[in-house]
Design a protein around this motif. Structure first.
Motif, mmCIF file in Angstrom:
data_model
loop_
_atom_site.group_PDB
_atom_site.id
_atom_site.type_symbol
_atom_site.label_atom_id
_atom_site.label_comp_id
_atom_site.label_asym_id
_atom_site.label_seq_id
_atom_site.Cartn_x
_atom_site.Cartn_y
_atom_site.Cartn_z
ATOM 1 N N ASP A 133 0.809 -1.215 0.000
ATOM 2 C CA ASP A 133 0.000 0.000 0.000
ATOM 3 C C ASP A 133 0.844 1.267 0.000
ATOM 4 O O ASP A 133 0.305 2.371 0.061
ATOM 5 N N ARG A 157 -9.933 1.429 9.430
ATOM 6 C CA ARG A 157 -8.949 2.031 8.520
ATOM 7 C C ARG A 157 -9.401 3.404 8.050
ATOM 8 O O ARG A 157 -8.649 4.387 8.092
ATOM 9 N N ALA A 182 -6.761 -3.595 4.310
ATOM 10 C CA ALA A 182 -5.597 -2.921 3.731
ATOM 11 C C ALA A 182 -4.651 -3.933 3.094
ATOM 12 O O ALA A 182 -4.510 -5.059 3.559
#
Length: 701
Positions: A140, A352, A380
């Motif tokens: 990410d 998140r 994620a």
């Protein structure tokens, strides 16, 4: 390298001396070495004023005198992150790791049943070191600068950044594709410019406040919200007339709900200025949208770790809320009231997105939106892309928390436990234990002088009982040879306990001393289970290596036994495990074996229980029952383990050994003292009345 004032053991001039001031001279020499084994460490060479120390009776140790040539231990492991790494604080905001301080409240995690959840915990220690730096990159885009020793939580358990030593001692470490646990990198806080301030004031004053022809009033509510509103108004030159009583329907239910009186603005000029400041811009900037969201959150947020809702008043404000969320890339659903237009929104995306909102928008009342109790799991994409050495040494930091972990830039990060035994030596338990080693360079001279003093009665002296006198630093400083020479020449009895192999360097001196006085040595081997050793004591020599030291000492005629500790309840205390350990100890020629059940002092207790929650969550409740009386297991539990080991020692002939005797066990073991097959193991006992403590207890450290 150079002279320096000693900060930890002596106060500055003019201050009242602390309890340790008489132990050292007024100046110390600080040295650092370039060798890999001592990177990031500072050795403080001090001229000690005394060296043979009386053991406090409250410690329940079976000896009265000890010598500790070192304070701190170079065996210790350091797990560190870069100083810029954002740490999730208890108020939902972040703070760079270098700025975190002891006493701060941060988020850690705790396993509850099948899930790991966020919990608030306290920072117990904070320190800095210098280590070779590595960069961990996730899918990410998260990038973490750490030491190779640092550990992160993955779907397969805790993993070090690098594998460390090659071969059998190579530890579990990160590899491409490993999924870390957490939410991923934190959002960057907003830039607080004039557009942000105008957006915030628009939300607060036009949303829930009051703008009349002659006065303006901020809504009664959070003290932090009112303080920010006042600060922003005064930034634009609008004077506030202070706090004014405001009627409110809701009465605060406790100190967590910090309501305050409203703040007013009076006068036509001031009101006109506020009107201009809070006008809806066409078109709004991104920064204005961000400030608007912060203000709407502060006046309309309602939720817990499962609900993320913002309610607004009026169609215009509702439209602005949706536009601002879309501008910043948040996903949401609108709430509709029966027979009326929608009046609020709910953010989607779980913890998140909630954290991203808090960090990207930075409202004042973050306590309205807690994450405590929320599950750590998220969607994620936190797979490891690469682990790269940066080719340089960098300042790195670490903290100790009550849960044994913390949240570093969105991922669950392991911390180092606080070594409270170092606090007993009047030094910091975390940073100083690992990176500040006090070296009493005049130890040998002092031992010789104090042994010759008329008041000394030739009593037994124990060494290695607190800090290992044969730690790695001893290879450089060689403090033990002159100490042993002084003890030999005075024919003073002594004993040494160690986990290392460096003691064999001084074997000739030990042999000479043993010919003049009573000398005994012991190595600590709690279990011969290599897998358990890797998990619990990864920084120490393997059990096999320690038993080789025992064999070498006994072969040379220096009596060496084994302190079989700590025996870990429910992990290394089964009849089969105890028998295998005693059998291997007998093969090494040990002259004695003493079983010591795990002793959990404060500090070690927190670390061990955090480790237990991660690796053996099913044992957390049994340990809570077993150690409910304090640091010691119940007396009958300890006695059962000690008795079983004594019977096994008799079976394998350890209790009939003398120095230099090695051989196989008797062909037919004694059966009279052997436990029956129906006898419950210590791990099966129900905890009883807490023990008051036995002298043979050993701490985990």
């Amino acid at each position: 390298m150079g002279p320096m004032r000693w900060d930890n053991l002596r106060l500055d001039d003019g201050a009242e001396p602390g309890p340790v001031a008489p132990l050292i001279e007024r100046r110390a020499i600080a040295r650092t070495f370039d060798t890999p084994g001592f990177r990031g460490m500072t050795f403080y060479e001090v001229q000690a004023r005394s060296i043979i120390n009386r053991v406090p009776p409250a410690s329940r140790m079976p000896f009265q005198w000890t010598i500790n040539p070192y304070r701190g231990c170079s065996h210790a492991c350091v797990y560190c992150c870069g100083g810029d790494t954002p740490i999730l604080m208890a108020d939902g905001r972040t703070k760079p790791l270098r700025e975190v301080r002891v006493g701060d409240r941060v988020y850690g995690t705790r396993r509850e049943g099948r899930h790991r959840r966020y919990v608030v915990t306290e920072v117990l220690d904070h320190w800095q070191t210098v280590k070779p730096a590595h960069r961990v990159t996730l899918r990410d885009g998260t990038r973490l600068v750490t030491s190779g020793d640092h550990r992160f939580l993955t779907g397969r358990g805790w993993r070090h950044v690098t594998g460390g030593e090659p071969g059998a001692r190579r530890r579990p470490h990160l590899a491409p594709g490993d999924d870390l646990v957490g939410t991923g990198r934190f959002a960057t806080p907003p830039k607080v410019d004039d557009d942000y301030r105008r957006g915030y004031l628009c939300a607060v004053l036009r949303g829930r406040g009051h703008i009349g022809p002659h006065r303006v009033r901020l809504p009664a509510g959070e003290a932090d919200v009112l303080a920010r509103g006042r600060r922003y108004l005064e930034h634009f030159g609008v004077a506030c007339d202070g706090a004014r009583p405001v009627t409110r329907e809701r009465v605060p239910r406790g100190p967590a709900e910090r309501h305050a009186e409203g703040i007013g603005v009076r006068g036509a000029v001031a009101v006109a200025a506020v009107e201009r400041l809070t006008r809806w811009p066409r078109p709004p900037s991104r920064s204005w949208h961000t400030g608007l969201l912060a203000g709407l959150f502060d006046t309309g947020a309602d939720g817990d770790h499962t609900v993320s809702r913002i309610a607004v008043a009026g169609t215009e404000m509702f439209g602005g809320l949706k536009d601002a969320l879309a501008e910043l890339g948040f996903t949401f659903t609108a709430d509709a009231c029966a027979g009326a237009a929608p009046r609020g929104v709910r953010l989607t995306g779980g913890v998140r997105e909630r954290l991203r909102f808090l960090h990207a928008v930075d409202p004042a009342a973050t306590r309205k939106w807690p994450v405590e109790g929320a599950a750590v799991a998220s969607d994620a994409s936190l797979a490891v892309v690469s682990v790269e050495p940066l080719g340089l040494e960098a300042p790195l930091y670490d903290i100790t928390t009550g849960t044994g972990d913390f949240i570093a830039d969105g991922v669950v990060s392991h911390n180092c436990f606080a070594r409270r035994s170092h606090e007993y030596l009047d030094l910091d338990a975390g940073a100083d234990f690992d990176s500040k080693i006090v070296v009493k360079v005049n130890a040998g001279e002092l031992v010789r002088r104090e042994l010759a003093a008329p008041r000394w009665r030739g009593e037994h002296i124990a060494m290695g009982t607190n800090v290992d006198c044969y730690q790695r630093a001893e290879g450089r400083y060689r403090l033990m040879p002159p100490i042993l020479e002084a003890l030999r020449d005075a024919a003073n009895p002594f004993s040494i306990l160690t986990k290392g192999s460096l003691i064999l360097r001084d074997l000739p001196l030990l042999v000479e001393a043993a010919q003049r006085t009573e000398v005994s040595t012991a190595v600590s081997v709690g279990s011969v289970d290599r897998e358990l050793w890797r998990l619990v004591e990864p920084g120490t020599p393997a059990p096999d290596k320690r038993l080789e030291v025992c064999a070498a000492l006994n072969d040379a005629g220096v009596r060496c036994g084994v302190v079989m500790g700590p025996v870990l309840p429910y992990l290394s205390d089964s009849p089969a495990q105890l028998e295998e350990a005693v059998r291997r100890i007998a093969e090494a020629g040990a002259t004695s074996v003493t079983a010591i059940t795990l002793h959990l002092r404060p500090g070690a207790r927190e670390w061990y229980l955090a480790w237990l929650r991660e690796h053996h969550p099913d044992l957390v409740t049994p340990y809570a029952r077993l150690y409910r009386g304090g640091a010691y297991a119940p007396r009958e539990f300890q006695q059962r383990i000690s008795q079983r080991v004594r019977e096994l020692a008799a079976k394998y002939g350890i209790d009939r050994r003398s120095p230099g005797h090695r051989g196989s066990a008797p062909a037919r073991p004694q059966t009279s003292g052997e436990p029956s097959s129906s006898e419950p193991s210590p791990g099966e006992l129900s905890p009883g009345k807490p023990s008051s403590g036995e002298p043979e207890q050993l701490s985990l450290l």
